[in-house]
Design a protein around this motif. Structure first.
Motif, PDB file in Angstrom:
ATOM      1  N   SER A  89      19.869  14.277 -28.984  1.00 45.54           N
ATOM      2  CA  SER A  89      18.663  15.284 -29.130  1.00 45.54           C
ATOM      3  C   SER A  89      18.246  15.138 -30.494  1.00 45.54           C
ATOM      4  O   SER A  89      18.828  14.741 -31.473  1.00 45.54           O
ATOM      5  CB  SER A  89      19.754  16.805 -29.240  1.00 45.54           C
ATOM      6  OG  SER A  89      20.185  17.060 -29.890  1.00 45.54           O
TER       7      SER A  89
ATOM      8  N   LYS B 294      26.574  21.239 -17.573  1.00 48.63           N
ATOM      9  CA  LYS B 294      25.999  22.180 -18.357  1.00 48.63           C
ATOM     10  C   LYS B 294      24.601  21.827 -18.858  1.00 48.63           C
ATOM     11  O   LYS B 294      23.721  21.135 -17.845  1.00 48.63           O
ATOM     12  CB  LYS B 294      26.267  21.376 -20.119  1.00 48.63           C
ATOM     13  CG  LYS B 294      27.970  21.192 -19.952  1.00 48.63           C
ATOM     14  CD  LYS B 294      28.110  20.161 -21.051  1.00 48.63           C
ATOM     15  CE  LYS B 294      30.366  20.279 -21.062  1.00 48.63           C
ATOM     16  NZ  LYS B 294      30.276  19.153 -20.518  1.00 48.63           N
TER      17      LYS B 294
ATOM     18  N   LEU C  12      14.785  15.791 -26.351  1.00 49.03           N
ATOM     19  CA  LEU C  12      16.140  15.389 -25.970  1.00 49.03           C
ATOM     20  C   LEU C  12      15.362  13.967 -25.122  1.00 49.03           C
ATOM     21  O   LEU C  12      13.865  13.992 -24.452  1.00 49.03           O
ATOM     22  CB  LEU C  12      16.106  16.585 -24.692  1.00 49.03           C
ATOM     23  CG  LEU C  12      17.055  17.993 -24.782  1.00 49.03           C
ATOM     24  CD1 LEU C  12      17.690  18.295 -23.793  1.00 49.03           C
ATOM     25  CD2 LEU C  12      18.600  17.256 -25.743  1.00 49.03           C
TER      26      LEU C  12
ATOM     27  N   ILE D 175      22.743  26.291 -23.411  1.00 45.29           N
ATOM     28  CA  ILE D 175      22.484  25.772 -24.836  1.00 45.29           C
ATOM     29  C   ILE D 175      20.512  25.153 -25.021  1.00 45.29           C
ATOM     30  O   ILE D 175      20.963  24.600 -24.714  1.00 45.29           O
ATOM     31  CB  ILE D 175      23.119  24.362 -25.665  1.00 45.29           C
ATOM     32  CG1 ILE D 175      24.250  24.276 -24.946  1.00 45.29           C
ATOM     33  CG2 ILE D 175      23.266  24.230 -26.373  1.00 45.29           C
ATOM     34  CD1 ILE D 175      25.681  23.214 -24.655  1.00 45.29           C
ATOM     35  N   GLN D 176      20.094  26.239 -25.756  1.00 47.53           N
ATOM     36  CA  GLN D 176      19.054  26.661 -26.020  1.00 47.53           C
ATOM     37  C   GLN D 176      18.691  25.344 -27.976  1.00 47.53           C
ATOM     38  O   GLN D 176      18.917  26.196 -28.907  1.00 47.53           O
ATOM     39  CB  GLN D 176      18.723  27.165 -25.824  1.00 47.53           C
ATOM     40  CG  GLN D 176      16.812  27.199 -25.460  1.00 47.53           C
ATOM     41  CD  GLN D 176      16.058  28.353 -24.739  1.00 47.53           C
ATOM     42  OE1 GLN D 176      16.970  29.381 -24.969  1.00 47.53           O
ATOM     43  NE2 GLN D 176      14.653  28.115 -24.712  1.00 47.53           N
ATOM     44  N   LEU D 177      17.705  24.871 -27.731  1.00 46.27           N
ATOM     45  CA  LEU D 177      17.764  23.288 -29.050  1.00 46.27           C
ATOM     46  C   LEU D 177      16.355  24.510 -29.734  1.00 46.27           C
ATOM     47  O   LEU D 177      15.780  24.486 -28.921  1.00 46.27           O
ATOM     48  CB  LEU D 177      17.297  21.705 -29.037  1.00 46.27           C
ATOM     49  CG  LEU D 177      18.714  21.404 -28.311  1.00 46.27           C
ATOM     50  CD1 LEU D 177      18.386  20.449 -28.047  1.00 46.27           C
ATOM     51  CD2 LEU D 177      19.783  21.952 -28.570  1.00 46.27           C
TER      52      LEU D 177
ATOM     53  N   LEU E 140      20.947  21.780 -20.500  1.00 39.61           N
ATOM     54  CA  LEU E 140      20.748  21.337 -22.300  1.00 39.61           C
ATOM     55  C   LEU E 140      18.935  21.948 -22.125  1.00 39.61           C
ATOM     56  O   LEU E 140      18.241  21.386 -21.198  1.00 39.61           O
ATOM     57  CB  LEU E 140      19.914  20.341 -23.148  1.00 39.61           C
ATOM     58  CG  LEU E 140      21.860  19.843 -23.484  1.00 39.61           C
ATOM     59  CD1 LEU E 140      21.858  18.913 -24.467  1.00 39.61           C
ATOM     60  CD2 LEU E 140      22.046  21.083 -25.027  1.00 39.61           C
TER      61      LEU E 140
ATOM     62  N   LYS F 198      22.835  16.004 -31.494  1.00 38.71           N
ATOM     63  CA  LYS F 198      23.386  16.253 -30.606  1.00 38.71           C
ATOM     64  C   LYS F 198      23.596  14.416 -29.837  1.00 38.71           C
ATOM     65  O   LYS F 198      22.386  13.978 -30.012  1.00 38.71           O
ATOM     66  CB  LYS F 198      23.511  17.215 -30.023  1.00 38.71           C
ATOM     67  CG  LYS F 198      23.355  18.726 -30.113  1.00 38.71           C
ATOM     68  CD  LYS F 198      23.775  19.242 -29.853  1.00 38.71           C
ATOM     69  CE  LYS F 198      23.246  20.915 -30.247  1.00 38.71           C
ATOM     70  NZ  LYS F 198      24.420  21.173 -30.560  1.00 38.71           N
TER      71      LYS F 198
END
Length: 407
Positions: free
Chosen positions: A373, A2, A57, A49-51, A4, A399
């Motif tokens: 996050s 994954k 993070l 997955i873009q915050l 992030l 998260k």
């Protein structure tokens, strides 16, 4: 695997690298940490997955010293003086333990996840909290604690301890590890300490112990005087301490992963011995304030690393590491708030991992993928303030990832 991506990635590597517009590639382990543009080009087939803006993070927080068996306490126990608190614990112990059923402890563990803690060192006196801990996805070192200073009870206490340890070890897995806790030098007979530590050395188990938590403990161990004289005479018919501080510390020689909790009354010679043992000090600032009106003298540690821990709800009003970090920042008011915030977050990640002997606490290749996050309320004007702003403004995380899984 994954990916992030966030506005800032705080690695907590040796250089305290901060990557603006950074990204993390991970599965169970951290695979790579770099800029978003680099990661996007290198891993074009992976979903990203873009915050949102002002996202951060960082490694999950590690609480290496927590008691869950007294989680039912709210207003029952007495604070302000260690001896008064201890008597209130003895008076209310059975009632509080009975109330702290698995459902209650599981609820507290869920709160820990929501407030950014991904790993705990759970000190367990009776193993009543074992099932609740096993049910949680949180990483745990489950410290089976030994206690008892009466010589004629050593064989019975040792047998009970071995049975609890053996039972806990049946559940050893990637996120559960059984360890050993020695309650304290005043409450465990040195013969019992020796036998328990022989197991730790033979099996290379993580070990922790309370040490010099109060002036009452110091007076008793050093002079056989003070409030503890009354306590031990009344409850155990003892008028002499069974162990002296340095004798107690010397028993830990040969333990590879070791921490001592509190140490607020440790003197220079004792701290020197803790340093020689290559141990970590678990700093529980709120607990020390509540029970002793005292604090750990950080200037006296002489480069002994210290972690941040909450202790239990028997001596704290919160198990949130962010609440503890804010309190610690305030309690050590003489420290520069910007520099000390960086130290504290390092203690709550990197040093906490060392106290538990785990491959965690950093966002670096090969480390366990335990990630949280968070989102700050606004832009950061000066990047060196980021550690301080995280502590000041974070109550809950967005998260929580443990072993590469969103929980």
């Amino acid at each position: 695997m994954k990916i992030l991506s966030a506005s800032y990635v705080l690695t907590f590597d040796e250089d305290f690298s901060i990557i603006k517009n950074g990204a993390i590639v991970f599965d169970e382990k951290i695979i790579e940490v770099a800029t978003f543009e680099y990661i996007k080009d290198k891993y074009p087939t992976l979903e990203i997955i873009q915050l949102k803006d002002n996202s951060i993070l960082m490694p999950g927080l590690i609480n290496p010293h927590i008691h869950l068996e007294f989680s039912a306490n709210k207003t029952t126990l007495k604070y302000g003086n260690f001896y008064s608190w201890l008597n209130s614990v003895i008076k209310s112990r059975e009632n509080l333990i009975e109330k702290a059923n698995s459902s209650l402890i599981e609820l507290e563990l869920k709160k820990l996840l929501k407030t950014g803690t991904t790993t705990i060192g759970a000190i367990s006196s009776y193993s009543f909290d074992l099932q609740a801990v096993l049910n949680s996805p949180i990483n745990k070192v489950f410290f089976c604690e030994v206690i008892g200073s009466k010589a004629d009870m050593i064989d019975t206490l040792f047998a009970d301890f071995k049975a609890r340890l053996k039972d806990a070890q049946k559940y050893n897995s990637k996120n559960f590890q059984a360890g050993i806790a020695i309650h304290s030098p005043y409450s465990v007979h040195p013969f019992l300490v020796r036998e328990v530590l022989n197991i730790a050395k033979d099996e290379n188990l993580v070990v922790t112990s309370h040490f010099m938590e109060s002036n009452e403990e110091k007076e008793w161990l050093s002079k056989d005087e003070g409030s503890f004289l009354e306590f031990f005479r009344n409850f155990l018919n003892q008028t002499k301490a069974t162990s002296k501080p340095l004798e107690f510390l010397n028993l830990f020689k040969g333990v590879k992963t070791l921490s001592f909790t509190h140490c607020v009354e440790a003197n220079e010679e004792e701290l020197s011995k803790i340093k020689e043992l290559d141990a970590i000090i678990n700093h529980c600032a709120v607990s020390n304030r509540f029970l002793n009106n005292s604090r750990l003298n950080l200037e006296s540690l002489d480069e002994i690393p210290f972690s941040i821990a909450t202790d239990g709800l028997s001596s704290n009003n919160s198990l949130s590491m962010f609440d503890e970090l804010r309190a610690t920042l305030n309690i050590h008011y003489e420290k520069n708030i910007i520099k000390f915030s960086k130290t504290l977050l390092n203690s709550a990640t990197v040093i906490g991992a060392r106290a538990l002997g785990l491959n965690k606490g950093r966002l670096e290749k090969g480390f366990d993928a335990d990630i949280i996050s968070i989102t700050l309320p606004d832009d950061i004007e000066d990047l060196e303030d980021i550690y301080m702003q995280i502590i000041l403004h974070t109550k809950y995380v967005d998260k929580t990832i443990i072993g590469g899984e969103f929980v």
